[in-house]
Design a protein around this motif. Structure first.
Motif, PDB file in Angstrom:
ATOM      1  N   GLU A 134       0.887  -1.180  -0.080  1.00  0.00           N
ATOM      2  CA  GLU A 134       0.034  -0.106  -0.045  1.00  0.00           C
ATOM      3  C   GLU A 134       0.893   1.305  -0.058  1.00  0.00           C
ATOM      4  N   ARG A 135       0.960   1.762  -1.072  1.00  0.00           N
ATOM      5  CA  ARG A 135       1.844   3.113  -1.113  1.00  0.00           C
ATOM      6  C   ARG A 135       1.118   4.213  -2.062  1.00  0.00           C
ATOM      7  N   LYS A 136       1.847   5.493  -1.785  1.00  0.00           N
ATOM      8  CA  LYS A 136       1.244   6.650  -2.520  1.00  0.00           C
ATOM      9  C   LYS A 136       1.543   6.675  -3.983  1.00  0.00           C
ATOM     10  N   ALA A 137       1.452   7.487  -4.930  1.00  0.00           N
ATOM     11  CA  ALA A 137       1.547   7.710  -6.143  1.00  0.00           C
ATOM     12  C   ALA A 137       3.088   8.368  -6.153  1.00  0.00           C
ATOM     13  N   GLU A 138       3.338   9.055  -5.181  1.00  0.00           N
ATOM     14  CA  GLU A 138       4.640   9.464  -5.248  1.00  0.00           C
ATOM     15  C   GLU A 138       5.622   8.683  -4.453  1.00  0.00           C
ATOM     16  N   PRO A 139       7.091   8.699  -4.597  1.00  0.00           N
ATOM     17  CA  PRO A 139       7.779   9.296  -5.556  1.00  0.00           C
ATOM     18  C   PRO A 139       7.782   8.888  -7.012  1.00  0.00           C
ATOM     19  N   ALA A 140       7.043   7.541  -7.433  1.00  0.00           N
ATOM     20  CA  ALA A 140       6.963   7.264  -8.751  1.00  0.00           C
ATOM     21  C   ALA A 140       6.561   8.029  -9.824  1.00  0.00           C
ATOM     22  N   ALA A 141       5.505   8.970  -9.613  1.00  0.00           N
ATOM     23  CA  ALA A 141       5.030  10.060 -10.377  1.00  0.00           C
ATOM     24  C   ALA A 141       6.198  10.786 -11.011  1.00  0.00           C
ATOM     25  N   ALA A 142       6.406  11.381 -10.009  1.00  0.00           N
ATOM     26  CA  ALA A 142       7.544  12.465 -10.355  1.00  0.00           C
ATOM     27  C   ALA A 142       8.694  11.795 -10.752  1.00  0.00           C
ATOM     28  N   LEU A 143       9.333  10.552 -10.547  1.00  0.00           N
ATOM     29  CA  LEU A 143      10.447  10.034 -11.176  1.00  0.00           C
ATOM     30  C   LEU A 143       9.987   9.544 -12.593  1.00  0.00           C
ATOM     31  N   ALA A 144       9.035   9.229 -12.802  1.00  0.00           N
ATOM     32  CA  ALA A 144       8.661   8.832 -14.127  1.00  0.00           C
ATOM     33  C   ALA A 144       8.766  10.178 -15.014  1.00  0.00           C
ATOM     34  N   GLU A 145       8.070  11.355 -14.556  1.00  0.00           N
ATOM     35  CA  GLU A 145       7.813  12.617 -15.249  1.00  0.00           C
ATOM     36  C   GLU A 145       9.561  13.215 -15.473  1.00  0.00           C
ATOM     37  N   ALA A 146      10.213  12.835 -14.560  1.00  0.00           N
ATOM     38  CA  ALA A 146      11.470  13.192 -14.605  1.00  0.00           C
ATOM     39  C   ALA A 146      12.538  12.337 -15.671  1.00  0.00           C
ATOM     40  N   GLY A 147      11.812  11.229 -16.253  1.00  0.00           N
ATOM     41  CA  GLY A 147      12.402  10.440 -17.116  1.00  0.00           C
ATOM     42  C   GLY A 147      13.323   9.028 -16.543  1.00  0.00           C
ATOM     43  N   TYR A 148      12.980   8.810 -15.482  1.00  0.00           N
ATOM     44  CA  TYR A 148      13.613   7.802 -14.926  1.00  0.00           C
ATOM     45  C   TYR A 148      12.698   6.545 -14.864  1.00  0.00           C
ATOM     46  N   ALA A 149      13.258   5.153 -15.110  1.00  0.00           N
ATOM     47  CA  ALA A 149      12.534   3.977 -15.070  1.00  0.00           C
ATOM     48  C   ALA A 149      12.546   3.416 -13.742  1.00  0.00           C
ATOM     49  N   LEU A 150      11.446   3.087 -13.089  1.00  0.00           N
ATOM     50  CA  LEU A 150      11.430   2.676 -11.785  1.00  0.00           C
ATOM     51  C   LEU A 150      10.567   1.340 -11.711  1.00  0.00           C
ATOM     52  N   SER A 151      11.361   0.247 -11.009  1.00  0.00           N
ATOM     53  CA  SER A 151      11.098  -1.096 -10.773  1.00  0.00           C
ATOM     54  C   SER A 151      10.505  -1.040  -9.255  1.00  0.00           C
ATOM     55  N   VAL A 152       9.286  -1.625  -8.924  1.00  0.00           N
ATOM     56  CA  VAL A 152       8.871  -1.803  -7.760  1.00  0.00           C
ATOM     57  C   VAL A 152       8.627  -3.176  -7.072  1.00  0.00           C
ATOM     58  N   SER A 153       9.461  -3.419  -5.964  1.00  0.00           N
ATOM     59  CA  SER A 153       9.297  -4.487  -5.127  1.00  0.00           C
ATOM     60  C   SER A 153       8.531  -4.306  -4.070  1.00  0.00           C
ATOM     61  N   GLU A 154       7.339  -5.116  -3.924  1.00  0.00           N
ATOM     62  CA  GLU A 154       6.492  -4.993  -2.557  1.00  0.00           C
ATOM     63  C   GLU A 154       6.972  -5.805  -1.634  1.00  0.00           C
TER      64      GLU A 154
END
Length: 251
Positions: A134-154
């Motif tokens: 359970e997590r918020k949209a950030e920081p994933a949204a800001a990182l994607a907007e800045a051009g970074y690729a983000l992999s998430v492990s729960e």
């Protein structure tokens, strides 16, 4: 503004609803300040058993000490010298204690963490977020907007307690509690809902409510609960300092 409070009080009986191990740490702080904590978490954190994916990552994102705790020894060794970005000082300290050497600490907010990444790594870098289910949209949204690729492990998840403990129910029913501390939006909502389930919604509303941030206060405000104090930044020092506030500064 919210909260019908006549002024700052000493020796308050305060409900600490955050999960362990943070709840016990907060209780110690409250006792040192002369208050009487009642630790009754409404959420419990459990590891999911998920492992970090293979591959190269230019940076590791940690937004909670729970993410640090869920890292296995081989995963800590693997990321020992990888730039590690944490949302705040407590998570940063936990990361260093876990053996991560290149720890870079943001100012307590997820978007600030994204800005720190942008100042440290080139666009297009691939990052790994050791996160909760359970997590918020950030920081994933800001990182994607800045051009970074983000992999998430729960790596961990939080579950709502099925009920409140008898000691807390007795205190609420006897109107023997003065205040409640709220550290997350989810725990604030759970505390409100569980109190209502036990027929103690009125007693819950009568408490003086202190919130770590405006985001944490959202479910309380939506439910019509007056919030006496909201910390200017999501920092426990500022939240606890608010216990001495003689005037409401909440919502």
């Amino acid at each position: 503004m919210g909260g019908d409070c006549e002024g700052a009080r000493d020796n308050m009986r305060i409900w600490v609803a955050r999960p362990e191990p943070g709840a016990s740490r907060t209780a110690i702080r409250l006792r040192d300040l002369g208050h009487r904590p009642l630790v009754a978490p409404v959420l419990a954190v459990a590891e999911t058993g998920e492992r970090l994916p293979a591959g190269h990552f230019a940076g590791l994102i940690l937004t909670s000490t729970n993410g640090v705790a869920a890292l296995r020894p081989d995963e800590r060794a693997r990321f020992r010298d990888v730039p590690t970005f944490t949302v705040g000082a407590r998570t940063g300290a936990a990361a260093r204690a876990a053996g991560l050497r290149d720890v870079r600490i943001a100012g307590g907010e997820a978007r600030a963490l994204a800005a720190l990444v942008a100042a440290s790594l080139p666009r297009g870098s691939t990052l790994l977020h050791a996160a909760g289910a359970e997590r918020k949209a950030e920081p994933a949204a800001a990182l994607a907007e800045a051009g970074y690729a983000l992999s998430v492990s729960e790596l961990y998840a939080t579950r709502i307690a099925p009920s409140l403990p008898d000691a807390l129910l007795d205190a609420l029913g006897a109107r023997a509690l003065d205040a409640a501390l709220h550290y997350s939006r989810r725990s604030a909502a759970a505390a409100h809902d569980l109190a209502g389930t036990h027929g103690l919604g009125g007693a819950f509303r009568a408490l003086t409510h202190y919130c770590l941030s405006a985001d944490v206060a959202v479910p309380l405000v939506a439910a019509g609960v007056a919030v006496h104090f909201v910390a200017e930044r999501p920092d426990e020092e500022m939240l606890l300092a608010g216990l001495a506030a003689s005037k409401p500064s909440g919502i």
